[in-house]
Enzyme design. Sequence first.
Site, PDB file in Angstrom:
ATOM      1  N   SER A  36       0.709   6.611   2.468  1.00  0.00           N
ATOM      2  CA  SER A  36       1.269   7.639   3.346  1.00  0.00           C
ATOM      3  C   SER A  36       2.531   8.258   2.770  1.00  0.00           C
ATOM      4  CB  SER A  36       1.592   7.043   4.718  1.00  0.00           C
ATOM      5  OG  SER A  36       0.416   6.640   5.385  1.00  0.00           O
TER       6      SER A  36
ATOM      7  N   GLU B 225      -9.014  -1.723   5.596  1.00  0.00           N
ATOM      8  CA  GLU B 225      -7.809  -1.727   6.435  1.00  0.00           C
ATOM      9  C   GLU B 225      -8.172  -1.659   7.915  1.00  0.00           C
ATOM     10  OE1 GLU B 225      -3.517   0.565   6.615  1.00  0.00           O
ATOM     11  OE2 GLU B 225      -5.289   1.746   6.124  1.00  0.00           O
TER      12      GLU B 225
ATOM     13  N   SER C  45       4.275  -1.273   4.304  1.00  0.00           N
ATOM     14  CA  SER C  45       4.473  -2.629   4.825  1.00  0.00           C
ATOM     15  C   SER C  45       4.769  -3.593   3.689  1.00  0.00           C
ATOM     16  CB  SER C  45       3.225  -3.106   5.572  1.00  0.00           C
ATOM     17  OG  SER C  45       2.935  -2.269   6.665  1.00  0.00           O
TER      18      SER C  45
ATOM     19  N   GLN D  17       0.843  -1.196   0.000  1.00  0.00           N
ATOM     20  CA  GLN D  17       0.000   0.000   0.000  1.00  0.00           C
ATOM     21  C   GLN D  17       0.878   1.246   0.000  1.00  0.00           C
ATOM     22  OE1 GLN D  17      -2.101   0.543   3.664  1.00  0.00           O
ATOM     23  NE2 GLN D  17      -3.672   1.847   2.790  1.00  0.00           N
TER      24      GLN D  17
END
Length: 407
Positions: A139, A254, A171, A136
């Site tokens: 951020s 999530e 991650s 993902q």
Amino acid sequence: MDFDETPQEAAFRAECVEWLDANMPPDGGGPRDQTAMNITDPEVENAYVARCKAWQRTKYDGGWGSITWPVEYGGKGLSGIQEGIFKEEEAKRVSATGVFAVGIGMAGPTIIAHGTDAQKDRYLHPMLRGEEVWCQLFSEPVAGSDLGGLRTTAVRDGDEWVVNGQKVWTSGAQYSDWGILLTRTDPDQPKHRGITYFLVDMNTPGIEVRPLVQITGAAHFNEVFLSDVRIPHENILGGVNTGWGPIMTTLANERALIGGGGGRLGFNSLIKLARDTGADRDPVLRQELARAFSRMEILKYQGYRVRTAASRGEMPGPESSTMKLAVSLHYGQTGDLVMAMNGAGAMLSGQSARDDGHWQYEFLGQWASRIGGGTDNIQRNTIGEKVLGLPPDIRVDKGVPFRDIPS
């Protein structure tokens, strides 16, 4: 709230148990304390990823790759409550399940909801077969809790888009094949518009993954640099400048994943630690153990409420919004408790510490869940505004073109 399973649910649980007992890996997929979050040795990590892929393929071949995905994409097309039943029984038997949370748990449902038929055909079956791992890319250094402030840019060049920027706290990027990527494609629109959601091949030239070594010694998170990365136009999910809809779908999944964990530690393991350390004779720590038990029961019953609503075909109530925050706070309070029970030994680590440093890891590792998926304070804002109907925070950037917002 229903505490007892319906006859149909009980029969489904028996079916799950029968299949899992007949097909699970001989060693349960490896050591139970090995997860993608806490492995520090790259070779051990690669072996863990391989075991996860092998188990996912076994599930896919047996028709258990996903309980809730539609049948046409390789799932069983069943309910969320049946998925919860399967995961409960799977967790008792198999440890190698962790690397597909982003793909099957988040990217897959978003592609199902917003993708084209061609995207569904290309990505869903390889994901469910365990052939492709996803990460993902949301951020950024200045856009974490305020995701709408992202500054990674994508500029169209013919049938491709050229992407430049930086992502952080990604991650599993080091072993991922594909990523879900957010970019700014129209800075003249307000911050929550002008965002485009891409599906990106992580082997594309211009992508550099750098590990972030955590306080636990593991490097599960990464920063990812994108320099003139070219992505085909066909890899846009949901349309140009309309990425906020797919974003909300991904984030909802999530938070459900994190909140549905219910806590890593079982109460029996806390009781054993208390007895081993003598903390069971300390009246203050005994009271903290009682509080931990109460928190675990609250989380369990919140889960029952969500599952009851799902089994009745109803939308879950506020409990689904509060579970992620409740789990995060439980991690923090329980981490403090296990350190207190270890006494001065809490300052040790690794083989010098009790249980090879397991308890120190539980304390230090709490922040991954408390920050990931939205920080505790962001969850409080969401609950206040969306669940309780409280007045929202004052936003001076509302309606302002993104390029005019001071950086």
